[in-house]
Design an enzyme around this catalytic site. Structure first.
Site, mmCIF file in Angstrom:
data_model
loop_
_atom_site.group_PDB
_atom_site.id
_atom_site.type_symbol
_atom_site.label_atom_id
_atom_site.label_comp_id
_atom_site.label_asym_id
_atom_site.label_seq_id
_atom_site.Cartn_x
_atom_site.Cartn_y
_atom_site.Cartn_z
ATOM 1 N N HIS A 55 0.817 -1.228 0.000
ATOM 2 C CA HIS A 55 0.000 0.000 0.000
ATOM 3 C C HIS A 55 0.847 1.273 0.000
ATOM 4 C CE1 HIS A 55 -3.778 -2.197 0.551
ATOM 5 N NE2 HIS A 55 -3.120 -2.984 1.374
ATOM 6 N N ASN A 128 -10.334 -2.727 2.313
ATOM 7 C CA ASN A 128 -9.972 -2.816 0.897
ATOM 8 C C ASN A 128 -11.218 -2.535 0.057
ATOM 9 O OD1 ASN A 128 -7.209 -3.457 0.922
ATOM 10 N ND2 ASN A 128 -7.594 -5.633 1.160
#
Ligand code: NDP
Length: 482
Positions: A55, A128
């Protein structure tokens, strides 16, 4: 005219020249005495902090969450305490595998991390854009992520490792199906859903526990990017999602999501057909319908990327009274690993950075002291130990959660509730797609699977056939294996 600002060193000393360095004579070497030059170069060398292993590439924005429906029978969390209540929040949206400078429009899962600055501390919903994940046990996580990263010898991306891994971990099929479906490349941040993914718990004022799943559904509608457009943009405008989100908020086109929850009474978890703590499974909506909670709007761009987006630090450990954990093995591991990553990236005092600090002054009453970059008054003269007789902060047992009944032997469990567990839900997803969506899914998978040896292709086709005969056959036909 605003008052002239004089340039200074970091210590606040006025600087006489920021264009020419100090030398011994016009053609001589630079003098060590030019401490301003030394400070400028030395600080520049230290501008980067460790990049997140996952990420790393992200954009972010500030916003507000407004309650639209009363769910106080399930949770005592103050941010949900009354309809109309508003809570400030910050969101960070990322790809998973790419580095900090990588392209936005790649096929990947997107991180959907939210920090709600509630009056009882920060609630981080670190989700997510998919309701499930590739694995259900964190012991596999570093291995899985290595398959998404660069090949150790060449440092180039590769297809082999992920298919090699997935062929031996069929629990991944559900997330693989989502990843290679149209939703694997969103048109932009406003056009995707966000999910808490793990099962969490709600605790109400009577101290009753419910299992809960969080769904943030886009009000802009799901929009996905065609593969050719995504490839073109990855070359021509790699920061497309970042720029488009910024521009949308700048022109007042503020994206919104509706928060829904699915609620499971605590007892039902024992008998439910799916293990409700298995991160590779959803709770079908027919079993647990969506209950509306509120609306999240992103309405303010950060003033500084590093201060607000790069330094923002989310952790699933940050739950507020009324929201708590579940036995999901992935969640349990993330409770450790997220804060650990931030201590490594930002230091032990990362929760004091303005973007991470709770907004209510009363809710950072800790006995933690010192550590690198402790840039406030460090607790002043207040006691730094507990118990103490000086009126320092004390724990409040009224915040205790109801006990969680546990049974069985300490052992290593696979956590499946049926031999076909890993195949049914990916098949359900394939069957709910239109023929055109199925065709694109099969095309996308074959494009990547076409780069690996035939034996591996056949192994994967056998798995896909177990989810749905047409799914596996479609891929086999595309690869010329049928
Ligand atoms: P439902 O028909 O009630 O729900 C289907 C869900 O699938 C909707 O939430 C829809 O999202 C979503 N969806 C549609 N296309 C895709 C795609 N390409 N990728 C990801 N999600 C998609 O059925 P069930 O609850 O029985 O679930 C069936 C399957 O739907 C599951 O196996 C799962 O793969 C998928 N799904 C289920 C979710 C759940 O929480 N139950 C959540 C998301 C996906 P939307 O309405 O936003 O278009």
């Amino acid at each position: 005219m605003s008052e002239k600002k004089i340039l200074t060193t970091a210590a606040g000393i006025p600087v006489s020249d920021n264009q020419t360095s100090l030398t011994a004579g016009e053609r001589g070497p630079t003098l060590l005495q030019d401490h301003y030059l030394l400070e400028k170069l030395a600080h520049f060398n230290r501008e980067r902090i460790p990049e997140r292993v996952v990420h790393a590439k992200a954009t972010g924005a500030h916003g507000v969450f407004t309650v639209t429906n009363d769910i106080t029978k399930y949770t005592k969390a103050r941010l949900f305490s009354e309809v109309g209540k508003k809570t400030e929040m910050f969101g960070r949206f990322s790809t998973v595998a790419g580095e900090k400078g990588s392209a936005d429009t790649v096929r990947d899962v997107r991180g959907f991390s939210l920090k709600f600055y509630t009056e009882e501390g920060n609630w981080d919903m670190v989700g997510n854009n998919t309701p499930v994940f590739f694995i259900r046990d964190a012991i596999k996580f570093p291995d899985f992520i290595h398959t998404q990263k660069r090949e150790p010898q060449t440092n180039a991306p590769r297809d082999f490792a992920q298919w090699d891994f997935w062929s031996q971990v069929p629990e991944a099929l559900h997330q693989v199906t989502i990843l290679f479906s149209d939703r694997g490349i969103p048109m932009g941040i406003p056009y995707m859903n966000g999910y808490g993914s793990h099962t969490y718990s709600f605790i109400n004022a009577d101290n009753e526990r419910f299992w809960v799943k969080f769904h943030f559904k886009t009000q802009q509608g799901i929009r996905c990017m065609p593969v050719d457009e995504a490839k073109k943009l990855a070359g021509e405008c790699p920061d497309y999602h970042t720029i488009e989100l910024f521009k949308a908020i700048e022109r007042g086109d503020c994206p919104k999501w509706t928060l829904y929850v699915q609620i499971m009474p605590e007892k039902e978890a024992e008998e439910y057909r799916w293990n409700p703590f298995d991160l590779t499974k959803v709770w079908p909506h027919t079993d647990y319908p969506l209950i509306e909670v509120g609306v999240m709007e992103l309405n303010r761009n950060p003033a500084n990327y590093f201060a607000e987006v790069e330094q923002s630090a989310f952790s699933p450990a940050n739950v507020v009274p009324g929201i708590s954990f579940s036995p999901c093995k992935m969640l349990q591991a993330r409770i450790f690993s997220y804060a650990d990553a931030h201590r490594y990236r930002l230091g032990a005092n990362f929760e004091r950075l303005p973007i991470n600090a709770p907004r209510a002054a009363t809710v950072q009453n800790v006995y933690q002291r010192d550590g690198a970059m402790r840039f406030d008054d460090n607790g002043g003269a207040d006691p730094n130990y507990e118990p103490n007789s000086m009126g320092g902060p004390v724990a409040d047992p009224t915040y205790a959660e109801p006990p969680l009944r546990i049974s069985g032997d300490a052992d290593r469990y696979e956590q499946k509730r049926g031999v076909d567990d890993d195949y049914i839900q990916p098949g359900n997803l394939f069957r709910l797609m239109s023929p055109e969506q199925q065709e694109r899914l099969v095309e996308n998978i074959s494009g990547s699977l076409g780069n690996v040896p035939k034996e591996l292709q056949e192994k994967m086709i056998a798995h896909f056939r177990k989810t749905d005969e047409n799914y596996g056959n479609g891929i086999a036909r595309k690869l010329g294996l049928m």
